[in-house]
Scaffold this active site. Structure first.
Site, PDB file in Angstrom:
ATOM      1  N   ASP A   6       0.846  -1.197   0.000  1.00 12.98           N
ATOM      2  CA  ASP A   6       0.000   0.000   0.000  1.00 12.98           C
ATOM      3  C   ASP A   6       0.880   1.244   0.000  1.00 12.98           C
ATOM      4  OD1 ASP A   6      -2.959   1.126   0.844  1.00 12.98           O
ATOM      5  OD2 ASP A   6      -1.350   2.273   1.780  1.00 12.98           O
ATOM      6  N   TYR A  37       3.092   9.900  -0.243  1.00  9.91           N
ATOM      7  CA  TYR A  37       4.155   9.228   0.512  1.00  9.91           C
ATOM      8  C   TYR A  37       5.528   9.418  -0.147  1.00  9.91           C
ATOM      9  CZ  TYR A  37       0.202   6.573   2.551  1.00  9.91           C
ATOM     10  OH  TYR A  37      -0.978   6.182   3.140  1.00  9.91           O
ATOM     11  N   LYS A  88      -2.930   5.945  -4.051  1.00  9.53           N
ATOM     12  CA  LYS A  88      -3.994   6.915  -3.794  1.00  9.53           C
ATOM     13  C   LYS A  88      -3.678   8.243  -4.481  1.00  9.53           C
ATOM     14  CE  LYS A  88      -3.842   4.829   0.764  1.00  9.53           C
ATOM     15  NZ  LYS A  88      -2.414   4.476   0.732  1.00  9.53           N
ATOM     16  N   HIS A 132      -7.802   9.833  -1.896  1.00  5.52           N
ATOM     17  CA  HIS A 132      -7.147   9.800  -0.587  1.00  5.52           C
ATOM     18  C   HIS A 132      -7.996  10.397   0.540  1.00  5.52           C
ATOM     19  CE1 HIS A 132      -2.831   9.359   1.100  1.00  5.52           C
ATOM     20  NE2 HIS A 132      -3.719   9.136   2.041  1.00  5.52           N
TER      21      HIS A 132
END
Length: 274
Positions: free
Chosen positions: A49, A54, A79, A112
């Site tokens: 994931d 990120y 996302k 998200h």
């Protein structure tokens, strides 16, 4: 292979998702992230994931290439970040994610957070499914009323909702809304971002089963058929997180966990600004 890693849950489009995946939130150090993902893949994880925000798509791509696991055996979730939820920017974001991950398709792509442009973003996601760029689409951090709104207009139903969910925030309204509409529940923050070690009821069960507090939280979510994505930068912890197959929480244990005072660690999906 560890038996819990072999468990897949069925999505409402007929595809499946491994119930346990490796989360990569806040894993930005390249070597740490690479070692964590490779250790996960070597120990049997088949679900990674990640997310645009990120900033580790390229490391995920490198880990996949350096592992001996075939692409089709790994389930990749990403996302679309809040800044790219308008229709055109979402379409652009999808192509950028594919490019950064060096993939021909993404297994699961999520909105998200429920921004004001979320329905535009959903339209772009539906088109990405039709174009074969994405296999399954879902949402993250949606409350019950966000889901209700989306279900009224969507052509393709979300397969999953990933939101903050742990023994201290059991979020039953959202869980029940998902179950009523055949949407899988995915927990983030399952270990309460480390605060599980401070909660008496969890400590009591950890002592009872000779397990860590983190493992108690993960077992709780696993038994409830929630998808879980524990993360760690330490390869040893990546392996420890899946050692939850040799015990089972009783109804009394689950009742005990439901007495924990409610605590939200992350932002409120109805009141966020980013």
């Amino acid at each position: 292979m560890n038996k819990v890693l072999e468990k897949n849950l069925k999505l409402n489009n007929g595809l499946t998702i491994p119930q346990i995946g490796l989360g990569t939130y806040k894993l930005t150090d390249e070597n740490e992230t690479l070692n964590s993902i490779k250790a996960a893949l070597e120990s049997g994880y088949r679900h990674i994931d990640t997310a645009t925000v990120y900033n580790n798509h390229k490391v995920v791509a490198r880990a996949l290439k350096e592992s001996n696991v075939k692409r089709e055996e790994v389930f990749i979730t990403s996302k679309i970040w809040n800044s790219h939820h308008s229709y055109l920017l979402a379409k652009q974001a999808i192509d950028e994610i594919l490019e950064e991950l060096e993939l021909d398709y993404i297994d699961l792509l999520l909105i998200h957070w429920p921004t004001e442009n979320r329905l535009e973003c959903w339209k772009a996601l539906e088109e990405a499914v039709e174009q074969g760029k994405v296999k399954s689409i879902g949402v993250s951090n949606f409350q019950a009323h966000h889901l209700k709104e989306l279900l009224e207009i969507c052509k393709i139903k979300p397969v999953i909702n990933q939101f903050e969910l742990h023994p201290a925030l059991q979020n039953l309204e959202v869980v029940n809304m998902c179950k009523q509409n055949d949407i899988l529940v995915e927990s983030w923050g399952t270990m309460i971002r480390g605060k599980c070690f401070e909660i008496d009821q969890i400590k009591q069960l950890a002592k009872k089963y000779k397990k860590s507090e983190a493992q108690i939280c993960l077992r709780w979510a696993f038994q409830l058929d929630y998808v879980i994505i524990p993360k760690s930068s330490k390869p040893s912890r990546v392996i420890e997180n899946i050692q939850i197959e040799d015990f089972e929480l009783t109804n009394e244990d689950m009742q005990l966990l439901s007495t924990i005072e409610e605590y939200r660690d992350g932002p409120d999906p109805d009141n966020f600004d980013f």
